[in-house]
Design a protein around this motif. Structure first.
Motif, PDB file in Angstrom:
ATOM      1  N   ASP A 121      -2.440  -4.858  -5.261  1.00  0.00           N
ATOM      2  CA  ASP A 121      -2.207  -4.310  -3.921  1.00  0.00           C
ATOM      3  C   ASP A 121      -3.306  -4.741  -2.959  1.00  0.00           C
ATOM      4  O   ASP A 121      -3.041  -5.065  -1.795  1.00  0.00           O
ATOM      5  CB  ASP A 121      -2.138  -2.781  -3.981  1.00  0.00           C
ATOM      6  N   SER A 179       0.845  -1.183   0.000  1.00  0.00           N
ATOM      7  CA  SER A 179       0.000   0.000   0.000  1.00  0.00           C
ATOM      8  C   SER A 179       0.880   1.232   0.000  1.00  0.00           C
ATOM      9  O   SER A 179       2.062   1.189   0.340  1.00  0.00           O
ATOM     10  CB  SER A 179      -0.928   0.016   1.215  1.00  0.00           C
ATOM     11  N   GLU A 211      -3.715   1.736   3.863  1.00  0.00           N
ATOM     12  CA  GLU A 211      -4.275   1.022   5.003  1.00  0.00           C
ATOM     13  C   GLU A 211      -4.024   1.831   6.282  1.00  0.00           C
ATOM     14  O   GLU A 211      -3.139   2.676   6.331  1.00  0.00           O
ATOM     15  CB  GLU A 211      -3.607  -0.339   5.165  1.00  0.00           C
ATOM     16  N   LEU A 214      -3.793   2.586  -2.791  1.00  0.00           N
ATOM     17  CA  LEU A 214      -4.396   1.980  -1.612  1.00  0.00           C
ATOM     18  C   LEU A 214      -3.612   2.411  -0.382  1.00  0.00           C
ATOM     19  O   LEU A 214      -2.383   2.316  -0.348  1.00  0.00           O
ATOM     20  CB  LEU A 214      -4.352   0.453  -1.723  1.00  0.00           C
ATOM     21  N   CYS A 255      -2.879  -7.006   0.338  1.00  0.00           N
ATOM     22  CA  CYS A 255      -3.380  -6.464   1.597  1.00  0.00           C
ATOM     23  C   CYS A 255      -4.278  -7.473   2.316  1.00  0.00           C
ATOM     24  O   CYS A 255      -4.131  -7.708   3.520  1.00  0.00           O
ATOM     25  CB  CYS A 255      -4.135  -5.167   1.306  1.00  0.00           C
TER      26      CYS A 255
END
Length: 416
Positions: free
Chosen positions: A158, A2, A193, A191, A162
């Motif tokens: 990705d 990410s 997180e 992305l 994840c």
């Protein structure tokens, strides 16, 4: 991975359960090899039962189906519901379940709040929509307003990574697919997180950077709004620079206390020109925002202490003018047709006696994540959810997944 911008993607905005559920169920029905699903809530209503049916159909075709649910949000899932899945080979995992105390759920903090679906490593869904009928308009006046996106292209790799990173310690075999890196469009997506390990402030920092660089417009539609001081400061500074800053917040709240906390901040923002609307048609559950004409975000992260400092979250950040404009037109219509605007004069009346309360509440909530951090930390371990009675396996600490989870599932009255 990410935090890396990926070029060559395609993205479609999905508004409410009416658009989201038919699409995600259609994609699961077409899955060939693998379905990975994370969610905060599954209820045993018409949406949850259809989800169960499509997952079982996929498993019967030989598709590997792995799901992870949160032990707080999905505490009421019944044994028979889980057993029907596991009998057909669906692997069901729970994130940090705990028994109730005096009838109350006790595992309040550090939740698995992400909503991700990855299918065959080729397409994915990300957003704020759970699997429950209260995301459909026919639920009634408490039906939620919410958003998700469907994506294809390199960003799916990705998302696949994840999700596997969360699930891998509980899986005996590796993923049978190699996620795609093939370009399918021209949209740039990243992305980000939020976890309690290496990515504690990634989503918040992306908001702060975008707001700091805003030149023309900012629109934030967020269900539970009590952000960090950094976000508040950049919203206020943007308005001072002449940027049109619009907030769309809950006017018909599903949790009254959340609206109360948000309103403590209104005067601070209004006096520098921030425009605040409250959406009154139904409870707002969305977590979307846009800045200027290119930057947008859709995901699971609210702008509150739980999402910004405790929960596991996932947002997609998008750089694309067409997607930005589509989201802007929708939110503009939402504000014009279904919102009431707050005026500074209204809030200033009687404000003097509320000022000390505002100060104390703001700083308590702002420091709440640190206070919650004094509680025992969850160890990271994810194990299968077993609907059959029997001894619980001894949990094995793992440095990757954030929780102690036990095979437990029970049926009780839903609290929502």
């Amino acid at each position: 991975m990410s935090g890396v911008w990926r070029d060559g993607n395609q993205i479609e905005l999905l508004i409410n359960g009416e658009e989201y559920y038919p699409r995600v169920f259609e994609r699961i029905r077409a899955a060939r090899v693998e379905v990975l699903l994370e969610t905060f809530i599954i209820f045993e209503d018409k949406v949850g039962m259809e989800l169960q049916a499509v997952l079982i159909e996929a498993a019967k075709r030989g598709v590997r189906v792995v799901i992870a649910v949160d032990g707080y949000g999905t505490a009421d899932l019944g044994k028979e519901y889980v057993a029907a899945l596991t009998r057909e080979g669906v692997k069901v995992h729970v994130f940090d379940p705990s028994p109730r105390r005096l009838g109350m759920r006790t595992n309040l903090f550090r939740r698995l709040h992400r909503k991700i679906v990855v299918i065959d490593g080729e397409r994915a869904f990300v957003g704020g929509i759970n699997y429950s009928a209260d995301h459909l308009g026919d639920f009634g006046e408490m039906a939620k307003q919410d958003y998700a996106v469907e994506v294809t292209g390199p960003i799916v790799a990705d998302l696949h990574t994840c999700t596997l990173r969360l699930l891998r310690p509980a899986l005996a075999e590796p993923s049978p697919v190699q996620a795609t890196t093939r370009a399918t469009g021209e949209v740039r997506i990243m992305l980000l997180e939020r976890d309690n390990d290496r990515h504690t402030t990634d989503i918040e920092e992306q908001y702060v950077t975008a707001l700091r660089n805003a030149k023309e417009r900012v629109v934030v539609a967020n269900a539970y709004f009590f952000p960090s001081y950094s976000v508040l400061r950049e919203l206020r500074n943007a308005a001072r620079r002449g940027v049109k800053v619009v907030l769309i917040l809950q006017g018909q709240p599903d949790m009254q206390w959340a609206q109360g906390f948000s309103r403590l901040l209104y005067n601070y923002l209004l006096r520098d020109g921030v425009v605040i609307y409250e959406y009154c048609q139904r409870p707002l559950h969305g977590k979307v925002a846009l800045v200027d004409h290119e930057w947008s975000t859709v995901g699971s992260s609210n702008l509150d202490p739980l999402s910004l400092a405790l929960n596991l979250e996932a947002n997609l950040f998008v750089r694309d003018r067409d997607f930005n404009q589509q989201l802007h037109e929708h939110l503009e219509q939402l504000a014009a047709e279904h919102c009431k605007r707050f005026q500074l004069e209204r809030l200033l009346r009687g404000y003097w006696w509320r000022a000390p309360l505002v100060f104390l509440c703001f700083h308590f909530v702002r420091l709440f994540p640190a206070i919650a951090g004094w509680l025992p930390a969850h160890r990271k371990n994810l194990q299968p959810l077993d609907p059959t009675p029997g001894p619980e396996p001894e949990p094995k600490p793992d440095p990757i997944v954030e929780s102690v989870t036990k095979p437990c599932c029970y049926k009780e009255e839903k609290t929502g």
